[in-house]
Motif scaffolding. Structure first.
Motif, PDB file in Angstrom:
ATOM      1  N   MET B   1      14.055 100.549  -9.866  1.00  0.00           N
ATOM      2  CA  MET B   1      13.726 101.227  -8.598  1.00  0.00           C
ATOM      3  C   MET B   1      14.410 102.597  -8.579  1.00  0.00           C
ATOM      4  O   MET B   1      15.617 102.689  -8.823  1.00  0.00           O
ATOM      5  CB  MET B   1      14.272 100.371  -7.434  1.00  0.00           C
ATOM      6  CG  MET B   1      13.369 100.333  -6.237  1.00  0.00           C
ATOM      7  SD  MET B   1      13.971  99.054  -5.096  1.00  0.00           S
ATOM      8  CE  MET B   1      13.080  99.480  -3.640  1.00  0.00           C
ATOM      9  N   ASP B   2      13.628 103.641  -8.295  1.00  0.00           N
ATOM     10  CA  ASP B   2      14.262 104.958  -8.302  1.00  0.00           C
ATOM     11  C   ASP B   2      14.996 105.199  -6.975  1.00  0.00           C
ATOM     12  O   ASP B   2      14.798 104.470  -5.989  1.00  0.00           O
ATOM     13  CB  ASP B   2      13.257 106.065  -8.619  1.00  0.00           C
ATOM     14  CG  ASP B   2      12.259 106.271  -7.497  1.00  0.00           C
ATOM     15  OD1 ASP B   2      12.379 105.583  -6.471  1.00  0.00           O
ATOM     16  OD2 ASP B   2      11.367 107.112  -7.654  1.00  0.00           O
ATOM     17  N   ILE B   3      15.810 106.236  -7.002  1.00  0.00           N
ATOM     18  CA  ILE B   3      16.685 106.489  -5.842  1.00  0.00           C
ATOM     19  C   ILE B   3      15.885 106.761  -4.565  1.00  0.00           C
ATOM     20  O   ILE B   3      16.279 106.345  -3.473  1.00  0.00           O
ATOM     21  CB  ILE B   3      17.670 107.656  -6.147  1.00  0.00           C
ATOM     22  CG1 ILE B   3      18.615 107.924  -4.965  1.00  0.00           C
ATOM     23  CG2 ILE B   3      16.943 108.923  -6.519  1.00  0.00           C
ATOM     24  CD1 ILE B   3      19.618 106.835  -4.744  1.00  0.00           C
ATOM     25  N   ALA B   4      14.734 107.431  -4.694  1.00  0.00           N
ATOM     26  CA  ALA B   4      13.928 107.735  -3.489  1.00  0.00           C
ATOM     27  C   ALA B   4      13.439 106.444  -2.843  1.00  0.00           C
ATOM     28  O   ALA B   4      13.444 106.313  -1.607  1.00  0.00           O
ATOM     29  CB  ALA B   4      12.739 108.626  -3.862  1.00  0.00           C
ATOM     30  N   ALA B   5      13.045 105.462  -3.665  1.00  0.00           N
ATOM     31  CA  ALA B   5      12.552 104.189  -3.126  1.00  0.00           C
ATOM     32  C   ALA B   5      13.698 103.382  -2.525  1.00  0.00           C
ATOM     33  O   ALA B   5      13.553 102.752  -1.463  1.00  0.00           O
ATOM     34  CB  ALA B   5      11.861 103.395  -4.228  1.00  0.00           C
ATOM     35  N   ILE B   6      14.853 103.404  -3.204  1.00  0.00           N
ATOM     36  CA  ILE B   6      16.024 102.681  -2.676  1.00  0.00           C
ATOM     37  C   ILE B   6      16.446 103.276  -1.332  1.00  0.00           C
ATOM     38  O   ILE B   6      16.695 102.559  -0.360  1.00  0.00           O
ATOM     39  CB  ILE B   6      17.206 102.751  -3.684  1.00  0.00           C
ATOM     40  CG1 ILE B   6      16.849 101.965  -4.948  1.00  0.00           C
ATOM     41  CG2 ILE B   6      18.486 102.240  -3.063  1.00  0.00           C
ATOM     42  CD1 ILE B   6      17.855 102.113  -6.068  1.00  0.00           C
ATOM     43  N   LEU B   7      16.492 104.593  -1.306  1.00  0.00           N
ATOM     44  CA  LEU B   7      16.878 105.278  -0.065  1.00  0.00           C
ATOM     45  C   LEU B   7      15.920 104.907   1.062  1.00  0.00           C
ATOM     46  O   LEU B   7      16.342 104.590   2.183  1.00  0.00           O
ATOM     47  CB  LEU B   7      16.850 106.799  -0.304  1.00  0.00           C
ATOM     48  CG  LEU B   7      17.152 107.689   0.898  1.00  0.00           C
ATOM     49  CD1 LEU B   7      18.581 107.486   1.375  1.00  0.00           C
ATOM     50  CD2 LEU B   7      16.933 109.162   0.544  1.00  0.00           C
ATOM     51  N   ASP B   8      14.632 104.916   0.750  1.00  0.00           N
ATOM     52  CA  ASP B   8      13.636 104.588   1.782  1.00  0.00           C
ATOM     53  C   ASP B   8      13.807 103.148   2.273  1.00  0.00           C
ATOM     54  O   ASP B   8      13.708 102.881   3.473  1.00  0.00           O
ATOM     55  CB  ASP B   8      12.225 104.797   1.225  1.00  0.00           C
ATOM     56  CG  ASP B   8      11.184 104.696   2.319  1.00  0.00           C
ATOM     57  OD1 ASP B   8      11.194 105.574   3.212  1.00  0.00           O
ATOM     58  OD2 ASP B   8      10.407 103.733   2.320  1.00  0.00           O
ATOM     59  N   ASP B   9      14.085 102.245   1.328  1.00  0.00           N
ATOM     60  CA  ASP B   9      14.308 100.855   1.709  1.00  0.00           C
ATOM     61  C   ASP B   9      15.488 100.751   2.673  1.00  0.00           C
ATOM     62  O   ASP B   9      15.416 100.072   3.704  1.00  0.00           O
ATOM     63  CB  ASP B   9      14.574 100.021   0.437  1.00  0.00           C
ATOM     64  CG  ASP B   9      14.908  98.579   0.786  1.00  0.00           C
ATOM     65  OD1 ASP B   9      14.098  97.949   1.481  1.00  0.00           O
ATOM     66  OD2 ASP B   9      15.992  98.097   0.369  1.00  0.00           O
ATOM     67  N   CYS B  10      16.577 101.463   2.358  1.00  0.00           N
ATOM     68  CA  CYS B  10      17.769 101.417   3.221  1.00  0.00           C
ATOM     69  C   CYS B  10      17.472 102.038   4.590  1.00  0.00           C
ATOM     70  O   CYS B  10      17.955 101.548   5.619  1.00  0.00           O
ATOM     71  CB  CYS B  10      18.934 102.156   2.559  1.00  0.00           C
ATOM     72  SG  CYS B  10      19.617 101.261   1.168  1.00  0.00           S
ATOM     73  N   ILE B  11      16.687 103.110   4.590  1.00  0.00           N
ATOM     74  CA  ILE B  11      16.359 103.758   5.877  1.00  0.00           C
ATOM     75  C   ILE B  11      15.582 102.799   6.769  1.00  0.00           C
ATOM     76  O   ILE B  11      15.830 102.705   7.974  1.00  0.00           O
ATOM     77  CB  ILE B  11      15.573 105.071   5.626  1.00  0.00           C
ATOM     78  CG1 ILE B  11      16.527 106.142   5.072  1.00  0.00           C
ATOM     79  CG2 ILE B  11      14.912 105.579   6.899  1.00  0.00           C
ATOM     80  CD1 ILE B  11      15.850 107.384   4.561  1.00  0.00           C
ATOM     81  N   GLU B  12      14.655 102.086   6.170  1.00  0.00           N
ATOM     82  CA  GLU B  12      13.905 101.087   6.948  1.00  0.00           C
ATOM     83  C   GLU B  12      14.832 100.012   7.489  1.00  0.00           C
ATOM     84  O   GLU B  12      14.694  99.549   8.617  1.00  0.00           O
ATOM     85  CB  GLU B  12      12.819 100.439   6.070  1.00  0.00           C
ATOM     86  CG  GLU B  12      11.602 101.316   5.861  1.00  0.00           C
ATOM     87  CD  GLU B  12      11.033 101.840   7.188  1.00  0.00           C
ATOM     88  OE1 GLU B  12      10.787 101.034   8.097  1.00  0.00           O
ATOM     89  OE2 GLU B  12      10.873 103.080   7.314  1.00  0.00           O
ATOM     90  N   ARG B  13      15.806  99.601   6.667  1.00  0.00           N
ATOM     91  CA  ARG B  13      16.759  98.580   7.118  1.00  0.00           C
ATOM     92  C   ARG B  13      17.623  99.118   8.267  1.00  0.00           C
ATOM     93  O   ARG B  13      17.909  98.407   9.224  1.00  0.00           O
ATOM     94  CB  ARG B  13      17.642  98.129   5.950  1.00  0.00           C
ATOM     95  CG  ARG B  13      16.889  97.318   4.925  1.00  0.00           C
ATOM     96  CD  ARG B  13      17.748  96.979   3.724  1.00  0.00           C
ATOM     97  NE  ARG B  13      16.941  96.348   2.706  1.00  0.00           N
ATOM     98  CZ  ARG B  13      16.560  95.079   2.729  1.00  0.00           C
ATOM     99  NH1 ARG B  13      16.924  94.298   3.722  1.00  0.00           N
ATOM    100  NH2 ARG B  13      15.808  94.590   1.764  1.00  0.00           N
ATOM    101  N   LEU B  14      18.059 100.387   8.148  1.00  0.00           N
ATOM    102  CA  LEU B  14      18.849 100.994   9.229  1.00  0.00           C
ATOM    103  C   LEU B  14      18.032 101.020  10.513  1.00  0.00           C
ATOM    104  O   LEU B  14      18.541 100.747  11.601  1.00  0.00           O
ATOM    105  CB  LEU B  14      19.230 102.437   8.880  1.00  0.00           C
ATOM    106  CG  LEU B  14      20.252 102.692   7.783  1.00  0.00           C
ATOM    107  CD1 LEU B  14      20.621 104.170   7.736  1.00  0.00           C
ATOM    108  CD2 LEU B  14      21.517 101.883   8.023  1.00  0.00           C
ATOM    109  N   ARG B  15      16.750 101.334  10.373  1.00  0.00           N
ATOM    110  CA  ARG B  15      15.872 101.407  11.537  1.00  0.00           C
ATOM    111  C   ARG B  15      15.789 100.042  12.229  1.00  0.00           C
ATOM    112  O   ARG B  15      15.652  99.958  13.438  1.00  0.00           O
ATOM    113  CB  ARG B  15      14.490 101.864  11.080  1.00  0.00           C
ATOM    114  CG  ARG B  15      13.589 102.313  12.192  1.00  0.00           C
ATOM    115  CD  ARG B  15      12.252 102.765  11.680  1.00  0.00           C
ATOM    116  NE  ARG B  15      12.256 104.172  11.311  1.00  0.00           N
ATOM    117  CZ  ARG B  15      11.175 104.848  10.956  1.00  0.00           C
ATOM    118  NH1 ARG B  15      10.017 104.239  10.895  1.00  0.00           N
ATOM    119  NH2 ARG B  15      11.235 106.121  10.642  1.00  0.00           N
ATOM    120  N   ARG B  16      15.878  98.984  11.401  1.00  0.00           N
ATOM    121  CA  ARG B  16      15.802  97.635  11.980  1.00  0.00           C
ATOM    122  C   ARG B  16      17.173  97.143  12.463  1.00  0.00           C
ATOM    123  O   ARG B  16      17.301  96.009  12.904  1.00  0.00           O
ATOM    124  CB  ARG B  16      15.224  96.657  10.958  1.00  0.00           C
ATOM    125  CG  ARG B  16      13.753  96.930  10.636  1.00  0.00           C
ATOM    126  CD  ARG B  16      13.107  95.727   9.994  1.00  0.00           C
ATOM    127  NE  ARG B  16      13.657  95.453   8.666  1.00  0.00           N
ATOM    128  CZ  ARG B  16      13.148  95.959   7.538  1.00  0.00           C
ATOM    129  NH1 ARG B  16      12.082  96.742   7.577  1.00  0.00           N
ATOM    130  NH2 ARG B  16      13.694  95.685   6.374  1.00  0.00           N
TER     131      ARG B  16
END
Lengths: 196, 240
Positions: B1-16
């Protein structure tokens, strides 16, 4: 006021607006007035100017909507993209007319005035100081990066929605988001001098 | 998983609602790279989402209606850049007067645009007020004038708040705000029916915003005279 619009409703609204039907224009205005205002405010940082430019965006909408080519496959996304493009162009025109210079920083009191009284409070006031810095950092981004940040974090759109708006893949949106956040991080860490 | 995808995953988690630390723990070895970016994302999530005030919203909508009223039928196409059409060229002996007139108009428009953000006590402020007065003079109908007075009261309040932020107080700006508010009420009183109720709602919202801003400014004010004036004005607004 319902701020969600289906594709079917959007088709009717656009067709109504193209005939300058007041109800259709009013509904589009209700749907987008605050979104356009926020988008402009984050780029100009001044409530009065942002209000003037928002007004201008809607007047241009009225002027040009008869020529808008409706995309029946994704009406909401294509209309939103078109409207935000008008807003973006209007901001660029504004800075071009003013001449290049530092982006103005809105006084904190004015930021407070731009928030409804019920939202005011010490926490918000402190957040506003951060917001002013953030706004300055956002100004250092490329146009595409800035759009991704504003759509995702200010308008809280999903990757799929942003991708449809910008005509890009979700992967491209994630990459833009990554580069934008890294640029904001650098801008916040370093003293920022930027061009409008 | 590249950093952009990991970052996006974490952002979604923060949003939740997931904490940054919990999210970082999911990607061992990338904490340093991700941590700073997620803090920026969290700041962006918490950034304020300013909205148009009710008064500005109504004023804009009225202007849109006005613009629609002047629209040509849809099937009539305007010529390209038709709005730019100037009057017929003047005869040579009037050319100088014509050019001078155009220059004066252009200078006035430019000055007015520059003056929009000026504050009381600055050289361009009178130009701003003259432009506002001209607009008021051209506005007819009690409802339109009431909206305009409310808008002007809001502008005076915004100017006062900017002055307060600079540690300044301007009695004339305060009086102007109160005057515009009173004039708005007088115009509203001349209207009847549903429209009056709607404008009264906006009037009360504007007065509440004034009261809150003045009371907050009074608390921060160190000059006793200014403090008394602001407290009095806030009390007057509270009685409206």
């Amino acid at each position: 006021m319902n701020d969600v619009c289906s594709d079917a409703e959007m088709i009717q609204l656009i067709q109504g607006a193209q005939r300058w039907e007041t109800a259709a224009v009013d509904r589009l205005y209700d749907l987008y007035a605050d979104k356009v205002f926020r988008y402009v405010w984050y780029r100009v940082g001044n409530r009065e100017t942002a209000e003037d430019l928002t007004m201008d965006v809607f007047l241009r909408l009225l002027e040009h909507v008869p020529a808008f080519r409706l995309n029946h496959e994704r009406p909401v996304a294509s209309f939103s993209a078109w409207l935000f493009r008008i807003a973006s162009n209007r901001v660029v025109d504004h800075y071009r007319r003013r001449g290049k210079g530092e982006m103005p920083v809105e006084p904190r009191a004015e930021v407070e005035a731009s928030i409804s009284p019920t939202e005011r409070g010490q926490a918000i006031v402190e957040a506003d100081e951060t917001a002013t810095e953030l706004r300055g950092a956002i100004a250092t981004l490329t146009e595409e990066q800035r759009q991704v940040i504003l759509y995702k974090f200010v308008e809280e759109m999903s990757n799929a929605e942003v991708a449809r708006l910008l005509g890009k893949s979700e992967g491209a949106v994630k990459s833009l988001q990554h580069r934008a956040l890294a640029a904001i991080q650098r801008a916040l860490r370093l003293p920022v001098t930027r061009k409008a | 998983m590249d950093i952009a995808a990991i970052l996006d995953d974490c952002i979604e988690r923060l949003r939740r609602g997931e904490a940054i630390e919990t999210c970082l723990a999911r990607y061992p070895g990338r904490e340093q790279e991700l941590g700073a970016l997620l803090h920026v994302a969290a700041q962006l999530h918490d950034a304020p989402r300013p909205r148009l005030s009710m008064t500005s919203r109504t004023v804009m909508q009225e202007r849109l209606h006005g613009a629609m009223a002047g629209k040509e039928p849809l099937h009539v196409r305007r010529p390209l850049l038709g709005w730019l059409r100037l009057p017929a060229p003047p005869r040579p002996r009037f050319a100088f007067a014509y050019a001078t007139l155009l220059l004066i108009i252009l200078l006035s428009v430019s000055l007015t645009n520059i003056a929009v953000n000026s504050l009381p006590g600055t050289p361009l402020y009178p130009a701003k007020r003259v432009a506002e007065d001209a607009r008021l003079a051209l506005t007819s109908g009690a409802a339109q004038r009431a909206i305009l007075h409310l808008e002007r009261a809001q502008k005076r309040l915004a100017e006062l708040e900017r002055l307060f932020a600079e540690g300044r107080y301007d009695a004339e700006a305060l009086a102007a705000m109160q005057n515009e508010t009173a004039l708005a009420f007088m115009e509203i009183a001349r209207i009847g029916g549903e429209r009056q109720n709607k404008l009264l709602g906006q009037f009360l919202a504007a007065v509440r915003a004034q009261r809150a801003a003045l009371a907050a400014a009074a608390e921060r004010q160190t000059d006793p005279v200014a403090r008394l004036a602001l407290e009095t004005a806030a009390a007057v607004a509270a009685r409206e």
